[in-house]
Write a protein that holds these residues in place. Structure first.
Motif, PDB file in Angstrom:
ATOM      1  N   GLN A  31       0.958  -1.260  -0.027  1.00 54.96           N
ATOM      2  CA  GLN A  31       0.061  -0.065   0.007  1.00 54.96           C
ATOM      3  C   GLN A  31       0.924   1.307  -0.004  1.00 54.96           C
ATOM      4  OE1 GLN A  31      -2.619   0.620   3.376  1.00 54.96           O
ATOM      5  NE2 GLN A  31      -3.988   1.623   2.165  1.00 54.96           N
ATOM      6  N   GLU A  32       1.882   1.185   0.775  1.00 57.17           N
ATOM      7  CA  GLU A  32       2.858   2.411   0.774  1.00 57.17           C
ATOM      8  C   GLU A  32       3.576   2.699  -0.591  1.00 57.17           C
ATOM      9  OE1 GLU A  32       7.243   3.717   2.798  1.00 57.17           O
ATOM     10  OE2 GLU A  32       6.136   1.945   3.489  1.00 57.17           O
ATOM     11  N   SER A  33       3.817   1.561  -1.337  1.00 59.33           N
ATOM     12  CA  SER A  33       4.553   1.622  -2.501  1.00 59.33           C
ATOM     13  C   SER A  33       3.461   2.187  -3.527  1.00 59.33           C
ATOM     14  CB  SER A  33       5.089   0.386  -3.027  1.00 59.33           C
ATOM     15  OG  SER A  33       3.939  -0.656  -3.421  1.00 59.33           O
ATOM     16  N   GLU A  34       2.129   1.845  -3.425  1.00 63.95           N
ATOM     17  CA  GLU A  34       1.110   2.553  -4.387  1.00 63.95           C
ATOM     18  C   GLU A  34       0.962   3.954  -4.215  1.00 63.95           C
ATOM     19  OE1 GLU A  34      -2.282  -0.134  -3.134  1.00 63.95           O
ATOM     20  OE2 GLU A  34      -1.574  -1.659  -4.409  1.00 63.95           O
ATOM     21  N   GLY A  35       1.059   4.293  -2.843  1.00 62.72           N
ATOM     22  CA  GLY A  35       0.981   5.722  -2.385  1.00 62.72           C
ATOM     23  C   GLY A  35       2.213   6.479  -3.236  1.00 62.72           C
ATOM     24  N   ARG A  36       3.437   5.914  -3.218  1.00 63.03           N
ATOM     25  CA  ARG A  36       4.468   6.529  -3.734  1.00 63.03           C
ATOM     26  C   ARG A  36       4.483   6.681  -5.314  1.00 63.03           C
ATOM     27  NH1 ARG A  36       8.692   7.049  -0.353  1.00 63.03           N
ATOM     28  NH2 ARG A  36      10.263   7.156  -1.950  1.00 63.03           N
ATOM     29  N   ILE A  37       3.749   5.650  -5.738  1.00 61.75           N
ATOM     30  CA  ILE A  37       3.461   5.885  -7.284  1.00 61.75           C
ATOM     31  C   ILE A  37       2.759   7.219  -7.539  1.00 61.75           C
ATOM     32  CG2 ILE A  37       2.223   4.833  -9.129  1.00 61.75           C
ATOM     33  CD1 ILE A  37       3.104   1.850  -8.072  1.00 61.75           C
ATOM     34  N   ASN A  38       1.240   7.223  -6.758  1.00 57.48           N
ATOM     35  CA  ASN A  38       0.564   8.325  -6.978  1.00 57.48           C
ATOM     36  C   ASN A  38       1.377   9.502  -6.620  1.00 57.48           C
ATOM     37  OD1 ASN A  38      -1.458   6.513  -7.478  1.00 57.48           O
ATOM     38  ND2 ASN A  38      -2.135   6.688  -5.307  1.00 57.48           N
ATOM     39  N   ARG A  39       2.356   9.698  -5.488  1.00 61.24           N
ATOM     40  CA  ARG A  39       2.984  10.825  -5.325  1.00 61.24           C
ATOM     41  C   ARG A  39       4.017  11.306  -6.315  1.00 61.24           C
ATOM     42  NH1 ARG A  39       2.931  15.603  -2.817  1.00 61.24           N
ATOM     43  NH2 ARG A  39       4.981  16.085  -1.772  1.00 61.24           N
ATOM     44  N   ALA A  40       4.560  10.204  -6.887  1.00 60.34           N
ATOM     45  CA  ALA A  40       5.594  10.332  -7.913  1.00 60.34           C
ATOM     46  C   ALA A  40       4.647  11.028  -9.280  1.00 60.34           C
ATOM     47  CB  ALA A  40       6.158   9.320  -8.537  1.00 60.34           C
ATOM     48  N   ILE A  41       3.547  10.449  -9.370  1.00 63.30           N
ATOM     49  CA  ILE A  41       2.754  11.172 -10.661  1.00 63.30           C
ATOM     50  C   ILE A  41       2.225  12.450 -10.240  1.00 63.30           C
ATOM     51  CG2 ILE A  41       0.597  11.005 -11.985  1.00 63.30           C
ATOM     52  CD1 ILE A  41       0.914   7.991 -11.610  1.00 63.30           C
ATOM     53  N   ALA A  42       1.827  12.514  -9.032  1.00 64.69           N
ATOM     54  CA  ALA A  42       1.552  14.208  -8.745  1.00 64.69           C
ATOM     55  C   ALA A  42       2.509  14.950  -8.659  1.00 64.69           C
ATOM     56  CB  ALA A  42       0.962  14.016  -7.087  1.00 64.69           C
ATOM     57  N   LYS A  43       3.979  14.504  -8.529  1.00 63.49           N
ATOM     58  CA  LYS A  43       4.885  15.619  -8.515  1.00 63.49           C
ATOM     59  C   LYS A  43       5.228  15.796  -9.940  1.00 63.49           C
ATOM     60  CE  LYS A  43       6.629  16.868  -4.995  1.00 63.49           C
ATOM     61  NZ  LYS A  43       6.347  18.214  -4.619  1.00 63.49           N
ATOM     62  N   SER A  44       5.264  14.928 -10.793  1.00 63.61           N
ATOM     63  CA  SER A  44       5.352  15.232 -12.248  1.00 63.61           C
ATOM     64  C   SER A  44       4.425  16.335 -12.778  1.00 63.61           C
ATOM     65  CB  SER A  44       5.028  13.866 -13.167  1.00 63.61           C
ATOM     66  OG  SER A  44       5.908  12.783 -12.701  1.00 63.61           O
ATOM     67  N   VAL A  45       3.369  16.587 -12.048  1.00 64.20           N
ATOM     68  CA  VAL A  45       2.512  17.599 -12.362  1.00 64.20           C
ATOM     69  C   VAL A  45       2.717  18.904 -11.859  1.00 64.20           C
ATOM     70  CG1 VAL A  45       0.070  18.388 -12.268  1.00 64.20           C
ATOM     71  CG2 VAL A  45       0.665  15.882 -13.171  1.00 64.20           C
ATOM     72  N   THR A  46       2.909  18.801 -10.373  1.00 58.29           N
ATOM     73  CA  THR A  46       3.103  19.894  -9.507  1.00 58.29           C
ATOM     74  C   THR A  46       4.350  20.410  -9.436  1.00 58.29           C
ATOM     75  OG1 THR A  46       3.087  18.818  -7.544  1.00 58.29           O
ATOM     76  CG2 THR A  46       1.062  19.311  -8.193  1.00 58.29           C
ATOM     77  N   ASN A  47       5.372  19.609  -9.215  1.00 61.45           N
ATOM     78  CA  ASN A  47       6.803  20.148  -9.191  1.00 61.45           C
ATOM     79  C   ASN A  47       7.346  20.176 -10.596  1.00 61.45           C
ATOM     80  OD1 ASN A  47       8.709  20.809  -7.605  1.00 61.45           O
ATOM     81  ND2 ASN A  47       9.598  18.951  -7.680  1.00 61.45           N
ATOM     82  N   CYS A  48       7.474  19.238 -11.517  1.00 57.30           N
ATOM     83  CA  CYS A  48       8.255  19.247 -12.798  1.00 57.30           C
ATOM     84  C   CYS A  48       7.631  20.062 -13.763  1.00 57.30           C
ATOM     85  CB  CYS A  48       8.384  17.684 -13.155  1.00 57.30           C
ATOM     86  SG  CYS A  48       9.299  17.833 -14.561  1.00 57.30           S
TER      87      CYS A  48
END
Length: 133
Positions: A31-48
């Motif tokens: 479940q934590e790894s699924e959250g990290r996938i979601n976070r990585a996608i979100a950071k691709s949008v919001t940070n990068c």
């Protein structure tokens, strides 16, 4: 040949997993790894900003006579742009971690990852677009 790759991967995961052998550990790490996938996608949008989310209501016609191939064209992914090399690398790493813990769960429950993939492939091959996912 492909089943050998899956079996080798599944065996390698089994040999590598040391600290998180408990079902509860594996479930929460998955479940934590699924959250990290979601976070990585979100950071691709919001940070990068290499990808953007352009979400809006799906415009689906009410025509009951429309065929499935035409109907499919009305659905939008809400995703614009492409992952940059850095975001792609991060996301691949996070998905790899997710596969590791998913495989660990399969090992613990004596499930064969290749067999599961094959059953799912056969189901979608048989039902095709009528799986409605």
């Amino acid at each position: 040949m492909k089943d050998v790759i899956f079996d080798d991967f599944q065996n390698a995961v089994d040999e590598c997993l040391l600290r998180h052998k408990s079902l509860l550990d594996i479930m929460t790490k998955l479940q934590e790894s699924e959250g990290r996938i979601n976070r990585a996608i979100a950071k691709s949008v919001t940070n990068c900003g290499c990808v953007e989310v352009a979400a809006k209501k799906q415009q689906i016609p009410n025509d009951n006579n429309i065929d499935m191939d035409t109907y499919k064209k009305y659905f939008n992914t809400h995703l614009e742009g492409n992952l940059c090399e850095n975001c792609r690398e991060v996301l691949e790493r996070e998905i790899g971690n997710n596969l590791f813990y998913l495989t660990s769960l399969c090992n613990l429950l004596d499930l064969n990852l290749y067999d599961i993939l094959l059953k799912e492939y056969n189901k979608i091959s048989t039902l095709g677009k009528y799986t409605f996912r």
